[in-house]
Design an enzyme around this catalytic site. Sequence first.
Site, mmCIF file in Angstrom:
data_model
loop_
_atom_site.group_PDB
_atom_site.id
_atom_site.type_symbol
_atom_site.label_atom_id
_atom_site.label_comp_id
_atom_site.label_asym_id
_atom_site.label_seq_id
_atom_site.Cartn_x
_atom_site.Cartn_y
_atom_site.Cartn_z
ATOM 1 C CD GLU A 57 -3.012 -0.881 2.238
ATOM 2 O OE1 GLU A 57 -4.240 -1.247 1.936
ATOM 3 O OE2 GLU A 57 -2.748 -0.620 3.287
ATOM 4 C CD GLU A 99 -4.914 -5.197 2.095
ATOM 5 O OE1 GLU A 99 -5.828 -4.216 2.793
ATOM 6 O OE2 GLU A 99 -3.635 -5.308 2.357
#
Length: 669
Positions: free
Chosen positions: A154, A310
Amino acid sequence: MSPRAWNSKITGIAFGGDYNPEQWPEEVWADDVRLMKDAGVNLVSVGIFSWAVVQPEPDRFEFDRFDRVLDTLAGGGITAGLATMTASPPPWLARLHPETLPVTADGTTLWPGGRQHYCPSSPVYRRYAGELVERVAERYGDHPAVAEWHIGNEYGCHVSRCWCDVSAADFRVWLQRRYGDVDGLNEAWSTTFWSQRYSSFEEVQPPRSAPTFPNPAQEIDFTEFGSDALLACFLMEKEIVNRITPDVPVTTNLIPMPRGTDPFAWAPHQDVVSYDSYPDPYEADAHVLAGFGYDLMRSLRHGQPWMLMEQAPSAVNWRPRNSPKPPGLMRLWSWQAVAQGADAVLYFQWRQSRGGAEKFHSAMVPHGGEHTRTFQEVRELGAELRAAAEVAGGRSTADVAVVMDWRSWWGLQRSSHPAVLEQFDAVTAHYAPLLGRSVAVDVVPPSRDLSAYKLVVVPNLYLVSEADAARLTAYVQGGGHLLMSFFSGIVDEYDRVHLGGYPAPFRDVLGLTVAEFWPLEDGGTVDVELAGTVTPATVWSEVVEPAGAEVVGTFTSSELAGGPAVTRHAYGAGVAWYVGTRLADGAMDALVGRVLAGAGVTSVLPGLPGGVQATVRSNDSGRYAFLLNHGAATASVPVPAATALVGPAPSDGRVALPPRGVAVLRLEA
């Protein structure tokens, strides 16, 4: 594109999630593998936050425990997306080298205690990270469990830029590469304004907290520099794993609608694009912006299937109020990702944490264990994904492109503009009617070849180069259809106004001039007559002076009453539409329908009822239709001859889909 296939060790659709065994005693691991096999899990992301575990001290590595983790997974037939473990440095790095910590624009140092506490430009951070990646790749590169490298994690989620002195020096090097000399920088940044002219690059600082409005061109460049600095971290790690394990593919998970990192710049460096998606169950239209993100992911590598790395099995923990996903919603939204090109459905995380900041974030195995609604729904979805394994690798063909440009976004949402405008409000207003009609959409930068599309939609392109504007103009002249909305074509790539009347580079193709911006007050409306119906519009209005364009919609209230609000202009062999306000949803939907009809664009399946999304993916095994009911009522959906892989089978040429219902069909023709 790289020849490395990310899913060479996986048959069908990848299914699983983030696995953090370091949070649990070893006796739990065998139970994890048992439950993974029960749920149909075939891929887990491992080691994302393991740096402090495998390197507890600067000169000491301890891999024995992690050896057993990967051996356990391999013994259960489960593959791993092995992380390079660099996403969250251990506390000892900050203690020994506080200069690696990031600093905000006001000079605040961000300390350990969360995650991503590193300056992307720090050579010390990069040195330690590189040494760790080298050790991890050498030890595990040929392990039978490893299917891919998960580099970092991320990027830009919490620290997309750093304003420290190390970053300032790196920024100056970046600027020298871009502009060559300081005169070029002064010209691009319009530094004659407010006595900002620089005599050398050494005088340039990041746009730190200033007495009033900062230089907007400096802010845009610094945002792009931040994206490039993070990308340099990624590429440093990628070089190491590619050198040691040239056959193992690499990815990194992009965050939802990444504001600080330009995905078009990152995608060419990945073997597969991966994405984290967290739509809010409280939002009735959450699937719309999620869908835009999915089409973007599919488009980044020109239609290549991507990974949903995710999502939440149920509730998240980071909103002010966190709703669980009602029964069936997790299934619906998971299949939406597959319908829009994903070949992987993964979650954060596998087992719900007992402690730490994310202990109330849902997981595949909740605190209550396997006899919970969440785990049962996860297991059922795993079975469905196995039943539809043959859809993997399928691609979609789109007749419509939505243009999105990150540098333009960074420029649009600066201060000192006529009004505060939000990029994704504009995107949603234009994308929702396309998704609602099940029109296949690619999301592309303005530099992309547009010739294959029947319609190009530009929700906002505030900042545009002369070359990209010429490309859009030539597209229409050659027979394309263009739909563009307000405050586009205003400045060049350095945030300098295109002179000659707004929107100067698009005046000819649109057949008009915008004489004056007239943004509406917060919450204000203006009435617009369109196709015989008067409808309220919001956000913006402007004085439009046609110069060949046909007036299609008219302002009927305010100071602008009687003036054009929507226009259509035949240009060359094509047509350009322009919308000078934010139409209400119904009016925008009707306008988009008219534009689609004129461009000859239709839904991927005919006769779809409202609330039902349909997509089609094709591969060497056949063509597959996905039907998703986002509505609140059962829908009867007409379908061609087909065989059901998931969900209700067709009967008399129709499929009955309950609310949140899903059907995956193999089309016979």
